[in-house]
Design a protein around this motif. Structure first.
Motif, PDB file in Angstrom:
ATOM      1  N   SER A   3      21.860 -22.755  44.573  1.00  0.00           N
ATOM      2  CA  SER A   3      22.772 -21.778  45.195  1.00  0.00           C
ATOM      3  C   SER A   3      24.195 -22.309  45.272  1.00  0.00           C
ATOM      4  N   MET A   4      24.335 -23.604  45.494  1.00  0.00           N
ATOM      5  CA  MET A   4      25.659 -24.206  45.626  1.00  0.00           C
ATOM      6  C   MET A   4      26.454 -24.129  44.318  1.00  0.00           C
ATOM      7  N   LEU A   5      25.756 -24.020  43.182  1.00  0.00           N
ATOM      8  CA  LEU A   5      26.456 -23.949  41.889  1.00  0.00           C
ATOM      9  C   LEU A   5      27.474 -22.810  41.828  1.00  0.00           C
ATOM     10  N   GLU A   6      27.213 -21.739  42.565  1.00  0.00           N
ATOM     11  CA  GLU A   6      28.133 -20.597  42.559  1.00  0.00           C
ATOM     12  C   GLU A   6      29.537 -20.996  42.997  1.00  0.00           C
ATOM     13  N   LYS A   7      29.629 -21.972  43.899  1.00  0.00           N
ATOM     14  CA  LYS A   7      30.931 -22.436  44.391  1.00  0.00           C
ATOM     15  C   LYS A   7      31.751 -23.121  43.303  1.00  0.00           C
ATOM     16  N   LEU A   8      31.101 -23.555  42.237  1.00  0.00           N
ATOM     17  CA  LEU A   8      31.817 -24.217  41.152  1.00  0.00           C
ATOM     18  C   LEU A   8      32.808 -23.259  40.487  1.00  0.00           C
ATOM     19  N   ARG A   9      32.495 -21.978  40.548  1.00  0.00           N
ATOM     20  CA  ARG A   9      33.327 -20.909  39.967  1.00  0.00           C
ATOM     21  C   ARG A   9      33.504 -21.070  38.461  1.00  0.00           C
ATOM     22  N   LEU A  10      32.424 -21.522  37.824  1.00  0.00           N
ATOM     23  CA  LEU A  10      32.318 -21.568  36.370  1.00  0.00           C
ATOM     24  C   LEU A  10      30.985 -20.895  36.032  1.00  0.00           C
ATOM     25  N   PRO A  11      30.963 -19.549  35.994  1.00  0.00           N
ATOM     26  CA  PRO A  11      29.692 -18.819  35.907  1.00  0.00           C
ATOM     27  C   PRO A  11      28.852 -19.126  34.662  1.00  0.00           C
ATOM     28  N   LYS A  12      29.461 -19.310  33.514  1.00  0.00           N
ATOM     29  CA  LYS A  12      28.689 -19.639  32.299  1.00  0.00           C
ATOM     30  C   LYS A  12      28.049 -21.017  32.427  1.00  0.00           C
ATOM     31  N   THR A  13      28.787 -21.938  33.006  1.00  0.00           N
ATOM     32  CA  THR A  13      28.258 -23.284  33.236  1.00  0.00           C
ATOM     33  C   THR A  13      27.134 -23.233  34.268  1.00  0.00           C
ATOM     34  N   GLU A  14      27.306 -22.425  35.291  1.00  0.00           N
ATOM     35  CA  GLU A  14      26.260 -22.240  36.307  1.00  0.00           C
ATOM     36  C   GLU A  14      24.980 -21.713  35.659  1.00  0.00           C
ATOM     37  N   ILE A  15      25.105 -20.730  34.805  1.00  0.00           N
ATOM     38  CA  ILE A  15      23.932 -20.174  34.119  1.00  0.00           C
ATOM     39  C   ILE A  15      23.305 -21.226  33.212  1.00  0.00           C
ATOM     40  N   TRP A  16      24.140 -21.985  32.504  1.00  0.00           N
ATOM     41  CA  TRP A  16      23.613 -23.014  31.607  1.00  0.00           C
ATOM     42  C   TRP A  16      22.782 -24.024  32.402  1.00  0.00           C
ATOM     43  N   ILE A  17      23.302 -24.479  33.530  1.00  0.00           N
ATOM     44  CA  ILE A  17      22.581 -25.454  34.355  1.00  0.00           C
ATOM     45  C   ILE A  17      21.322 -24.834  34.952  1.00  0.00           C
ATOM     46  N   SER A  18      21.448 -23.627  35.484  1.00  0.00           N
ATOM     47  CA  SER A  18      20.322 -22.969  36.156  1.00  0.00           C
ATOM     48  C   SER A  18      19.150 -22.705  35.216  1.00  0.00           C
ATOM     49  N   THR A  19      19.438 -22.412  33.970  1.00  0.00           N
ATOM     50  CA  THR A  19      18.377 -22.041  33.022  1.00  0.00           C
ATOM     51  C   THR A  19      18.031 -23.161  32.051  1.00  0.00           C
ATOM     52  N   PHE A  20      18.604 -24.323  32.261  1.00  0.00           N
ATOM     53  CA  PHE A  20      18.472 -25.433  31.321  1.00  0.00           C
ATOM     54  C   PHE A  20      17.032 -25.734  30.912  1.00  0.00           C
ATOM     55  N   GLU A  21      16.167 -26.009  31.869  1.00  0.00           N
ATOM     56  CA  GLU A  21      14.824 -26.451  31.503  1.00  0.00           C
ATOM     57  C   GLU A  21      13.946 -25.316  30.996  1.00  0.00           C
ATOM     58  N   TRP A  22      14.346 -24.093  31.172  1.00  0.00           N
ATOM     59  CA  TRP A  22      13.597 -22.969  30.595  1.00  0.00           C
ATOM     60  C   TRP A  22      13.910 -22.827  29.106  1.00  0.00           C
ATOM     61  N   ARG A  23      15.137 -23.188  28.735  1.00  0.00           N
ATOM     62  CA  ARG A  23      15.539 -23.092  27.330  1.00  0.00           C
ATOM     63  C   ARG A  23      15.286 -24.370  26.557  1.00  0.00           C
ATOM     64  N   HIS A  24      15.297 -25.492  27.242  1.00  0.00           N
ATOM     65  CA  HIS A  24      15.093 -26.800  26.611  1.00  0.00           C
ATOM     66  C   HIS A  24      13.830 -27.409  27.214  1.00  0.00           C
ATOM     67  N   THR A  25      12.714 -26.990  26.690  1.00  0.00           N
ATOM     68  CA  THR A  25      11.428 -27.303  27.311  1.00  0.00           C
ATOM     69  C   THR A  25      11.010 -28.766  27.165  1.00  0.00           C
ATOM     70  N   ALA A  26      11.710 -29.551  26.380  1.00  0.00           N
ATOM     71  CA  ALA A  26      11.391 -30.980  26.259  1.00  0.00           C
ATOM     72  C   ALA A  26      11.881 -31.758  27.476  1.00  0.00           C
ATOM     73  N   PHE A  27      12.676 -31.107  28.316  1.00  0.00           N
ATOM     74  CA  PHE A  27      13.311 -31.788  29.448  1.00  0.00           C
ATOM     75  C   PHE A  27      12.895 -31.174  30.779  1.00  0.00           C
ATOM     76  N   SER A  28      12.823 -32.023  31.798  1.00  0.00           N
ATOM     77  CA  SER A  28      12.762 -31.574  33.186  1.00  0.00           C
ATOM     78  C   SER A  28      14.154 -31.781  33.766  1.00  0.00           C
ATOM     79  N   LYS A  29      14.464 -31.046  34.826  1.00  0.00           N
ATOM     80  CA  LYS A  29      15.805 -31.127  35.397  1.00  0.00           C
ATOM     81  C   LYS A  29      15.722 -31.502  36.863  1.00  0.00           C
ATOM     82  N   LYS A  30      16.619 -32.396  37.279  1.00  0.00           N
ATOM     83  CA  LYS A  30      16.818 -32.698  38.694  1.00  0.00           C
ATOM     84  C   LYS A  30      18.298 -32.468  38.965  1.00  0.00           C
ATOM     85  N   LEU A  31      18.576 -31.582  39.901  1.00  0.00           N
ATOM     86  CA  LEU A  31      19.947 -31.163  40.169  1.00  0.00           C
ATOM     87  C   LEU A  31      20.383 -31.604  41.554  1.00  0.00           C
ATOM     88  N   GLN A  32      21.617 -32.095  41.611  1.00  0.00           N
ATOM     89  CA  GLN A  32      22.238 -32.453  42.878  1.00  0.00           C
ATOM     90  C   GLN A  32      23.667 -31.923  42.848  1.00  0.00           C
TER      91      GLN A  32
END
Length: 174
Positions: free
Chosen positions: A53-82
């Motif tokens: 949810s905090m990603l929205e504050k970054l105010r870079l919506p395409k980047t937010e979507i890229w990060i949020s959907t990362f592991e769904w599109r790149h299934t070889a990776f797991s994601k840990k976000l901070q």
């Protein structure tokens, strides 16, 4: 590794699936009388959602979507976000940042072993004036030296370090 095309419907499906998995894990722990594990799963899930949810504050919506959907599109990776983000106006080209991240993961994807586990630790920090996005790929990569990073002159800087078969790269800008 190839990125999967992701529609809004697929993204919602993945999000529901992930959330239901977390709920089922909590229920399993409760059924087994393992309340501390159920509580920890609840707290971990809540914390993960808070960071997303905090990603929205970054105010870079395409980047937010890229990060949020990362592991769904790149299934070889797991994601840990901070995230530690204070909202601010960003001058960097958001679409170019998301595209750059995609190209970087494409480079990393060429060096992964499909039988190994890979975790991408993503740390996003931002003040009102500047932001940084650090990705650390944890797992055995076939790189022997740090690969050449694609050039950028779109309002952000990039650096990368390959050490002990762990690649860390950082994008930063205003």
């Amino acid at each position: 590794m190839e990125s999967e095309d992701l529609t809004i419907g697929k993204a919602l499906k993945f999000a529901r699936h992930d959330f239901l998995n977390d709920l089922q894990l909590m229920l399993l722990y409760m059924d087994l009388g393992k309340m501390p594990e159920a509580r920890n799963t609840l707290l971990e899930t809540t914390e993960r959602m808070r960071h997303l949810s905090m990603l929205e504050k970054l105010r870079l919506p395409k980047t937010e979507i890229w990060i949020s959907t990362f592991e769904w599109r790149h299934t070889a990776f797991s994601k840990k976000l901070q995230c530690d983000i204070i909202a601010g106006d960003r001058t960097a080209n958001d679409e170019v940042i998301a595209d750059y991240l995609e190209r970087l993961i494409g480079i990393v994807g060429e060096s992964v072993d499909p039988m190994d586990e890979y975790i991408v630790h993503i740390i996003v920090k931002a003040t009102e004036e500047q932001w940084s996005l650090q990705l650390t790929i944890e797992g055995t990569l076939s790189f022997t030296e740090s690969p050449n990073l694609p050039n950028t002159d779109d309002g952000f800087e990039v650096s990368g370090v390959l050490q002990d078969k762990q690649w860390t790269f950082t994008l930063s800008g205003r």
